[in-house]
Design an enzyme around this catalytic site. Structure first.
Site, PDB file in Angstrom:
ATOM      1  CG  ASP A 275      -1.830   1.163   1.313  1.00 40.73           C
ATOM      2  OD1 ASP A 275      -2.683   1.278   0.424  1.00 40.73           O
ATOM      3  OD2 ASP A 275      -1.701   1.983   2.248  1.00 40.73           O
TER       4      ASP A 275
ATOM      5  CD  GLU B 260      -2.467   2.442  -3.391  1.00 45.28           C
ATOM      6  OE1 GLU B 260      -3.498   3.107  -3.564  1.00 45.28           O
ATOM      7  OE2 GLU B 260      -1.924   2.318  -2.285  1.00 45.28           O
TER       8      GLU B 260
END
Length: 634
Positions: A314, A367
């Site tokens: 993330d 990401e």
């Protein structure tokens, strides 16, 4: 009298690796471990707290009294406190009471390596083990054949707390999900599930992205072994498991990692690097070797102990740039005067090298929303070493395009074609994730223009275009049946919508797209390589039509894709082709069972020797309204 017996699991080599940032199985040493010492059962505790003056284990076994069970500091300067406490058993709750050398500050912390935590809002760690008999040997032995970059990656992103609730509106347990979710994912044909963070977190509205228990699956849904059952059942059904992993930041909750021993132990001491302005959270100190060992050990832990098949990392962009979400004067350049965080770059390379060295058959996915180069290229070529990267540009441009009324789309063809100018610079996964259906953005269906029929036709067209575009695929829960409302993490998906034809049609369409993707090697064998794609015509903006060829290792398996982004039926539409034969339609998003109008190419179409689109052969086909049509040549 201190009731802690001297004992250690650490060797000198362990300590050297830890200090060097190269100990990637710290969970075997630090934390709380059930064991027997000199014939006596109990628990060995070990915690890293170099700024501590004293460390006591407090818990329900000693009435939370500080000093009753004081750990011993190691002599080697590692900052590790350890010892064996007899009689402590599985299920016991505990914390570390730490008195700091810094002005005598006292903190009471959950164990950073705890395997299990109390159900929030309770905050204690729980003595536990990871005993479990796995039944997924068939999957693990063949995982390399299911998880490679030349294999289908159709990912169903799930938030466990809101995928489905029971009749009383409460969470489904891991064991209930092991029945219901596994059956649903298998039915719809996704190859993988991706769980938003399952590690323990204190605050539900964070969706799991503010972690305090990095080594513990959240107790909201059951025990650690229950989560193992869920992973096991997914594997037995032939479905891979990806976990969201959050090495980018962590919350300041009193029992968490922040200010752990009265010092900035895990977080960077400089607030310009150690505090995240967007999420009001702390940022790891990636330049501290022991912190690197902690984080990489955590990644290895989930892959080793829970048989996880991939980690989606993330907020990588926030880690890479020193000026991320910071104004002038709020950040300091690196030693070369640039804005890149050199410690982060080094850490991410070490992380990926460690993962792929130990687990060559898994994938790491970044990401990363910027144009940082070579994110998904090997470290020996100068890349960060990820297996894949989310294609945020494709997501943004495509959704912007689909929001437009079809009459205006001819002026915006470049929004769709632009992605192919950089599609093979990284190993891209196309995401329509949870971030796209919250905070007033509407659901994916809610973005589609037109009347009800057109909105659903547009959605099927979007998915058909997505699945035939090069790269992996990711859909957030609910998108597969056209969830009407924005995602609400406090409730369930609107499963009642499936009683309505259009919504059920979307689900059938997605199921067939998954089958199309998995059953046609041309759609995945070269999905990350320029040789896997060829335009037929990208310049027919007047009709808002795109046509292209997807290629695999065998050219006889190539597929032809034609997308019509207007509600106008186009008959006798000619496309150029590279070979003679017959065109046979194998997918059409306008099928009646999907809720479409039924404009299809029902018979095989002869390819004639009429040059077209700079190709030697061509054929005339019918384009359904707001539809994508897929053909094979025989």
């Amino acid at each position: 009298m201190n009731q802690v017996q001297p004992h250690s699991l650490f060797t000198d080599f362990d300590i050297d690796l830890f200090k060097a940032g190269k100990h990637f199985k710290l969970y075997e040493k630090l934390g709380a471990h059930l064991m027997e010492v000199n014939g006596v059962k109990g628990v060995y505790f070990a915690v890293w707290a170099p700024a501590a003056r004293s460390v006591s284990v407090v818990g329900d076994f000693n009435y939370w009294i500080q000093g009753e069970h004081q750990l011993n500091v190691r002599w080697d300067g590692s900052g590790i406190w350890e010892g064996f406490i007899p009689g402590v058993d599985k299920g016991t709750t505990y914390k570390y009471k730490i008195q700091s050398n810094n002005n005598g500050i006292i903190t009471e912390k959950a164990d950073p390596f705890a395997l299990y935590c109390e159900h929030p809002p309770q905050t204690a760690s729980v003595i536990w083990d990871l005993d479990y008999k796995w039944k997924d040997k068939k999957w693990m032995d063949s995982r390399k054949d299911k998880n490679g970059l030349d294999k289908p990656f159709s990912v169903y992103e799930v938030h466990l707390g809101s995928w489905r609730r029971n009749a009383e509106g409460k969470f489904l347990t891991y064991l209930e999900l092991a029945d219901q979710l596994v059956a649903y994912v298998k039915e719809t044909g996704f190859t993988h599930v991706e769980f938003m963070p399952v590690m323990e977190y204190p605050y539900d509205p964070s969706w799991g992205y503010q972690l305090v228990g990095y080594f513990a699956p959240t107790s909201r849904f059951g025990k650690p072994q229950d989560f193992m059952v869920l992973v096991d059942k997914l594997h037995q059904a032939g479905i891979g498991v990806i976990l969201d992993w959050v090495p980018s930041h962590f919350p300041e909750d009193a029992h968490g990692l922040g200010f752990f021993d009265g010092s900035n132990l895990y977080e960077h001491p400089d607030r310009r690097k150690g505090f995240h302005p967007d999420w009001k959270s702390l940022v790891f100190n990636y330049g501290r070797n022991e912190v690197r060992s902690f984080l990489i050990s955590n990644a290895i832990f989930w892959l080793q102990q829970y048989h996880v098949d991939g980690l989606r990392v993330d907020a990588v962009a926030s880690m890479l740039y020193l000026d991320y979400s910071r104004k002038d004067g709020e950040w300091e350049p690196n030693i070369y005067g640039g804005r890149e965080n050199l410690d982060t770059i080094s850490f991410l390379k070490d992380f990926n090298e460690a993962v792929y060295t130990n687990f060559p058959d898994v994938q790491t996915i970044a990401e990363e929303s910027t144009s940082f180069p070579m994110v998904s290229r090997p470290t020996f070529l100068g890349g960060l070493g990820f297996g894949m990267k989310w294609m945020m540009g494709w997501m943004h441009d495509t959704l912007q395009y689909f929001k437009k009324e079809p009459i205006y789309r001819r002026f915006h063809q470049n929004d769709l074609t632009f992605s192919m100018t950089y599609a093979f610079t990284e190993n891209f996964m196309l995401p329509l994730s949870h971030d796209e259906v919250v905070y007033g953005k509407h659901s994916i269906l809610g973005r589609m223009p037109g009347d009800e029929w057109q909105r659903f036709a547009n959605l099927r067209l979007l998915y058909g275009y997505m699945f035939t575009h090069p790269g992996g695929k990711l859909l957030f829960q609910g998108a597969e049946f056209g969830q009407s409302a924005e995602w609400n993490f406090e409730g369930s998906l609107d499963w009642h919508l499936l009683q309505f034809g259009y919504h059920d049609g979307i689900k059938k369409c997605i199921t067939d797209l998954n089958a199309l993707y998995k059953n046609n090697p041309a759609m995945y064998e070269k999905q990350f390589h320029v040789d896997g794609f060829e335009w037929i015509n990208y310049s027919d903006a007047e009709n808002a039509v795109l046509s292209y060829i997807r290629k695999g290792n065998d050219e006889k398996e190539n597929i032809i894709v034609v997308c019509n982004f207007t509600p106008v039926v186009r008959t006798n539409y000619r496309i150029g082709l590279t070979t003679k034969g017959k065109l046979t339609e194998i997918f059409n998003s306008d099928k009646v069972e999907y809720g479409g109008s039924g404009v299809t190419n029902s018979k095989a179409i002869n390819i004639d020797k009429t040059p077209w689109n700079w190709k030697d052969y061509s054929a005339e086909i019918v384009l359904p309204p707001l539809g994508v049509t897929v053909f094979k040549i025989s």
